[in-house]
Design an enzyme around this catalytic site. Sequence first.
Site, PDB file in Angstrom:
ATOM      1  N   LYS A 179      58.397 -25.026  34.882  1.00  0.00           N
ATOM      2  CA  LYS A 179      58.787 -26.438  34.835  1.00  0.00           C
ATOM      3  C   LYS A 179      60.168 -26.661  35.481  1.00  0.00           C
ATOM      4  O   LYS A 179      60.449 -27.741  35.973  1.00  0.00           O
ATOM      5  CB  LYS A 179      58.851 -26.942  33.386  1.00  0.00           C
TER       6      LYS A 179
HETATM    7  C1  LIG Z   1      53.294 -26.406  31.331  1.00  0.00           C
HETATM    8  C2  LIG Z   1      52.823 -24.999  31.271  1.00  0.00           C
HETATM    9  C3  LIG Z   1      51.522 -24.631  31.674  1.00  0.00           C
HETATM   10  C4  LIG Z   1      50.492 -25.649  32.097  1.00  0.00           C
HETATM   11  O1  LIG Z   1      50.841 -26.308  33.294  1.00  0.00           O
HETATM   12  P1  LIG Z   1      50.145 -27.678  33.696  1.00  0.00           P
HETATM   13  O2  LIG Z   1      50.866 -28.165  34.886  1.00  0.00           O
HETATM   14  O3  LIG Z   1      50.325 -28.576  32.503  1.00  0.00           O
HETATM   15  O4  LIG Z   1      48.710 -27.389  33.932  1.00  0.00           O
HETATM   16  C5  LIG Z   1      51.198 -23.285  31.666  1.00  0.00           C
HETATM   17  N1  LIG Z   1      52.078 -22.358  31.269  1.00  0.00           N
HETATM   18  C6  LIG Z   1      53.319 -22.663  30.861  1.00  0.00           C
HETATM   19  C7  LIG Z   1      54.227 -21.584  30.423  1.00  0.00           C
HETATM   20  C8  LIG Z   1      53.746 -23.994  30.864  1.00  0.00           C
HETATM   21  O5  LIG Z   1      54.989 -24.302  30.474  1.00  0.00           O
END
Ligand SMILES: *Cc1c(COP(=O)(O)O)cnc(C)c1O
Length: 462
Positions: free
Chosen positions: A112
């Site tokens: 993120k």
């Molecule tokens: C947010 C997240 C996901 C999922 O990603 P999306 O974009 O919501 O599909 C998977 N793994 C981790 C560690 C995340 O923080």
Amino acid sequence: MQYVSTRGQAPELSFEEAMLSGLARDGGLYVPKSIPRLSKDEIAALEGASYEEVAFVVMRPFIGDSFDDATLKRLIAAAYGSFGHNVRAPLVQLAPGHFLLELFHGPTLAFKDFAMQLIGQFFQEALGRRGERVTIVGATSGDTGSAAMEAFRGLDNVEVFILYPHGRVSEVQRRQMTTPKEENVHALAIDGTFDDAQARLKDMFNDLEFRDEVRLAGVNSINWARVLAQVVYYFTAAISLGAPNRAVSFTVPTGNFGDIFAGYIAKSMGLPIHKLVVATNQNDILHRCLSTGAYQKGDVLPSISPSMDIQVSSNFERVLFDVYDRDGGAIRQLMSELNDGGFSVSQGALERLQEIFVSGRVSEEETQAMITHANANMGELLCPHSAIGVHVAEAHGSGTVPMVTLATAHPAKFPDAVEAASGIRPPLPNRMADLYERSERVTRVPNDLSALQAVIRENMRK
Ligand SMILES: *Cc1c(COP(=O)(O)O)cnc(C)c1O
């Protein structure tokens, strides 16, 4: 470059306007009016370029007049300077033809950060120029919230409220949200699941009076600027494995469909991606939908991969918009059926989805077993989300096309699950080693729109 809503009834906006507003006013999501393509030569010219150089070339055509070249370069440089690895998204090899893209070297140890660090810079630049303030409200299954607080803390023109499901995030995730001292960031623990938090967030955006009163802005993966930032690492990874002259497949641990949708955009831009593989945990609505066409909500089951404990994958709407030939009316119809529990994708749309996407679902036991196996045999300590990706990739990899699995978080973000499976308790990187000693600040809130709106009004700096 202009942006249109997937539901066809909101005004067209520029990149900057779409970024600052988040959700479209008709409840839809903004997407570019058309997808710019990079030629084979343009992609080939990126071989050996830095992450920041690739980011500039890939994002430039989507941004239009919102930032000039020099500004965009400066914002990209500022965004990635806080990463703990010079190549930002390093690729390591797990097995013949199978690679792991480490996306956890940012300040909060999950992928993120790639998007959030950049949009923190974009917001600051755009709002400073306009002399405006906004209230950012975000819903998080754990990692978005910490990444957003890290990116926006201390900024003058933003107030940040993050809703997370009480008791359903890991201790590291919670502490990353409850320990920042800056007064413009607020952690709200909601009595409910991530889907409840996301639903209340959408309610807030759809309450147009409240939306205008607090000048609501969103940084969830419904925000197009986040998706765009994530397109970049598909390019850097594929190019280092031989693109544009060789195709590559990707397996993506998926929850809200934001990360894998960025892969879909990369493919639409001309990057030779063979398959995009959706890996889910036991909350498998996407796997069921891609297998049968039925998109049916179930109950959210808590798992050891909490960032994927989602039943309604918001960004799926964006790909549906494409496979329904960009018909906003058709998407409005599907989304109203979803309010009543679910919908069925048409046969034609399902076939188009299946040309691009493959999927797999991983149980809790299989996730644990993969953490154990990867530690013993691949020299890699995986977080549970990444382990789900590696498990599904092993089932879908083919001998000739290299497979890249996205490692979405650092194992130290989920130490209990990792220790239970591997016997190793992964230490936090030095820069956040005192996380367990910092004091926490959080407001517990009910799963209720007007109560939430009251908390936001009360806590805003005047
Ligand atoms: C947010 C997240 C996901 C999922 O990603 P999306 O974009 O919501 O599909 C998977 N793994 C981790 C560690 C995340 O923080």
